[in-house]
Write a protein that holds these residues in place. Sequence first.
Motif, PDB file in Angstrom:
ATOM      1  N   HIS A  48      31.899  33.284 -35.354  1.00  0.00           N
ATOM      2  CA  HIS A  48      33.170  33.806 -35.834  1.00  0.00           C
ATOM      3  C   HIS A  48      33.352  33.642 -37.343  1.00  0.00           C
ATOM      4  CE1 HIS A  48      35.345  35.055 -32.111  1.00  0.00           C
ATOM      5  NE2 HIS A  48      34.228  34.514 -31.640  1.00  0.00           N
ATOM      6  N   ALA A  49      32.584  32.724 -37.931  1.00  0.00           N
ATOM      7  CA  ALA A  49      32.666  32.542 -39.382  1.00  0.00           C
ATOM      8  C   ALA A  49      32.182  33.790 -40.120  1.00  0.00           C
ATOM      9  CB  ALA A  49      31.838  31.324 -39.791  1.00  0.00           C
ATOM     10  N   GLN A  50      31.420  34.636 -39.422  1.00  0.00           N
ATOM     11  CA  GLN A  50      30.862  35.820 -40.083  1.00  0.00           C
ATOM     12  C   GLN A  50      31.805  37.016 -40.060  1.00  0.00           C
ATOM     13  OE1 GLN A  50      27.297  36.539 -37.927  1.00  0.00           O
ATOM     14  NE2 GLN A  50      26.269  34.711 -38.687  1.00  0.00           N
ATOM     15  N   LEU A  51      32.899  36.897 -39.320  1.00  0.00           N
ATOM     16  CA  LEU A  51      33.712  38.082 -39.075  1.00  0.00           C
ATOM     17  C   LEU A  51      34.481  38.543 -40.300  1.00  0.00           C
ATOM     18  CD1 LEU A  51      34.994  37.251 -35.508  1.00  0.00           C
ATOM     19  CD2 LEU A  51      33.038  38.630 -36.220  1.00  0.00           C
ATOM     20  N   ALA A  52      34.767  37.624 -41.211  1.00  0.00           N
ATOM     21  CA  ALA A  52      35.548  37.984 -42.394  1.00  0.00           C
ATOM     22  C   ALA A  52      34.847  39.051 -43.226  1.00  0.00           C
ATOM     23  CB  ALA A  52      35.804  36.742 -43.239  1.00  0.00           C
ATOM     24  N   ALA A  53      33.515  39.095 -43.140  1.00  0.00           N
ATOM     25  CA  ALA A  53      32.756  40.061 -43.936  1.00  0.00           C
ATOM     26  C   ALA A  53      32.821  41.471 -43.352  1.00  0.00           C
ATOM     27  CB  ALA A  53      31.293  39.619 -44.038  1.00  0.00           C
ATOM     28  N   GLY A  77      22.722  31.995 -42.994  1.00  0.00           N
ATOM     29  CA  GLY A  77      23.312  33.010 -42.136  1.00  0.00           C
ATOM     30  C   GLY A  77      24.386  33.789 -42.875  1.00  0.00           C
ATOM     31  N   ALA A  78      25.243  33.066 -43.579  1.00  0.00           N
ATOM     32  CA  ALA A  78      26.321  33.716 -44.337  1.00  0.00           C
ATOM     33  C   ALA A  78      25.731  34.625 -45.411  1.00  0.00           C
ATOM     34  CB  ALA A  78      27.234  32.655 -44.954  1.00  0.00           C
ATOM     35  N   ALA A  79      24.633  34.190 -46.034  1.00  0.00           N
ATOM     36  CA  ALA A  79      24.001  35.005 -47.074  1.00  0.00           C
ATOM     37  C   ALA A  79      23.439  36.303 -46.480  1.00  0.00           C
ATOM     38  CB  ALA A  79      22.892  34.214 -47.768  1.00  0.00           C
ATOM     39  N   VAL A  80      22.861  36.219 -45.286  1.00  0.00           N
ATOM     40  CA  VAL A  80      22.320  37.416 -44.639  1.00  0.00           C
ATOM     41  C   VAL A  80      23.453  38.399 -44.316  1.00  0.00           C
ATOM     42  CG1 VAL A  80      21.264  38.240 -42.478  1.00  0.00           C
ATOM     43  CG2 VAL A  80      20.182  36.392 -43.771  1.00  0.00           C
ATOM     44  N   ILE A  81      24.586  37.866 -43.841  1.00  0.00           N
ATOM     45  CA  ILE A  81      25.724  38.736 -43.525  1.00  0.00           C
ATOM     46  C   ILE A  81      26.279  39.399 -44.789  1.00  0.00           C
ATOM     47  CG2 ILE A  81      28.079  38.795 -42.607  1.00  0.00           C
ATOM     48  CD1 ILE A  81      25.814  38.387 -40.538  1.00  0.00           C
ATOM     49  N   ARG A  82      26.384  38.623 -45.866  1.00  0.00           N
ATOM     50  CA  ARG A  82      26.841  39.222 -47.135  1.00  0.00           C
ATOM     51  C   ARG A  82      25.898  40.327 -47.577  1.00  0.00           C
ATOM     52  NH1 ARG A  82      28.149  33.905 -48.607  1.00  0.00           N
ATOM     53  NH2 ARG A  82      26.198  33.675 -49.763  1.00  0.00           N
ATOM     54  N   LEU A 141       6.868  32.585 -45.787  1.00  0.00           N
ATOM     55  CA  LEU A 141       8.286  32.839 -46.056  1.00  0.00           C
ATOM     56  C   LEU A 141       9.158  31.933 -45.193  1.00  0.00           C
ATOM     57  CD1 LEU A 141       8.109  36.741 -45.952  1.00  0.00           C
ATOM     58  CD2 LEU A 141       8.348  35.343 -48.013  1.00  0.00           C
ATOM     59  N   SER A 142      10.363  31.636 -45.677  1.00  0.00           N
ATOM     60  CA  SER A 142      11.323  30.877 -44.863  1.00  0.00           C
ATOM     61  C   SER A 142      11.942  31.796 -43.813  1.00  0.00           C
ATOM     62  CB  SER A 142      12.429  30.319 -45.762  1.00  0.00           C
ATOM     63  OG  SER A 142      13.278  31.372 -46.185  1.00  0.00           O
ATOM     64  N   GLY A 143      12.664  31.202 -42.847  1.00  0.00           N
ATOM     65  CA  GLY A 143      13.324  31.998 -41.810  1.00  0.00           C
ATOM     66  C   GLY A 143      14.285  33.017 -42.401  1.00  0.00           C
ATOM     67  N   GLY A 144      15.056  32.586 -43.393  1.00  0.00           N
ATOM     68  CA  GLY A 144      16.024  33.483 -44.029  1.00  0.00           C
ATOM     69  C   GLY A 144      15.322  34.609 -44.781  1.00  0.00           C
TER      70      GLY A 144
END
Length: 227
Positions: free
Chosen positions: A203-208, A178-183, A143-146
């Motif tokens: 901080h890019a993840q905070l919008a979620a 990373g963004a996909a994991v947060i979503r 598996l990949s890291g994600g």
Amino acid sequence: MSLHLTDVTLTYPDGDGRLTALDRVTLDVPRGSVTAVVGPSGSGKSSLLAVAATLITPDAGTVTVDGADTTGMSRGELADLRRRRIGIVFQQPNLLPSLTAAEQLQVMAHIDGRGHRAARDRALELLGAVGLADQAGRRPHQLSGGQRQRVNIARALMNDPGVLLVDEPTSALDHERGAAVIRLITRLTHERGTATVLVTHDHAQLAAADRVTEVRDGRLSLAATAG
Ligand SMILES: Nc1ncnc2c1ncn2[C@@H]1O[C@H](COP(=O)(O)OP(=O)(O)OP(=O)(O)O)[C@@H](O)[C@H]1O
Ligand SMILES: [Mg+2]
């Protein structure tokens, strides 16, 4: 299905004295919402999660999980509470190398004494929910890291916890993954009604997140209200 920390103080031994890692922290996380926790390295974020997870007993203050006050619970009672009500996602997936993705999840149900068939069905349902229906038979090195991190998240949800605690789940991933994991965490939180705490310094993840709080020197403040 909620998490409440009230006036929590946590100290660690430090030479002759004590280091205050959490200083009268109060945090309420309602069901079906994500509270992001940001703050500099060493500010107390992981300590906050460890206390919320009942892995560390604070010096003072109370932790209430799904309405149950954990103060004074025995080690056995706390272990039982964690198994049934709290999903924990550590920064590193900690998957067992010899098990397939589905088996990583089934182990959790085995610990909980559930039947094999029911556990298998639930594992496959959750792998589907994190977009890994086709990968159920793969082992971590395939598996990949994600993908590994998604197995990690699915595993934390195996026993249908009311509280989901996630510590920097994307630090090993590129921005897009990373963004996909947060979503994914946000979607599962809303769908399954968990009270979720997400530690991140991206901080890019905070919008979620539904709310953002900031820890500095062990003190918590409401940083901003996210979108
Ligand atoms: N087991 C321990 N014993 C003694 N001190 C500790 C222990 N764990 C953490 N600390 C100290 O407590 C403070 C808070 O640590 P913590 O791990 O909660 O920070 P953090 O915000 O998660 O940092 P990072 O972003 O680097 O992961 C730090 O000063 C750290 O050195
Ligand atoms: Mg940390």
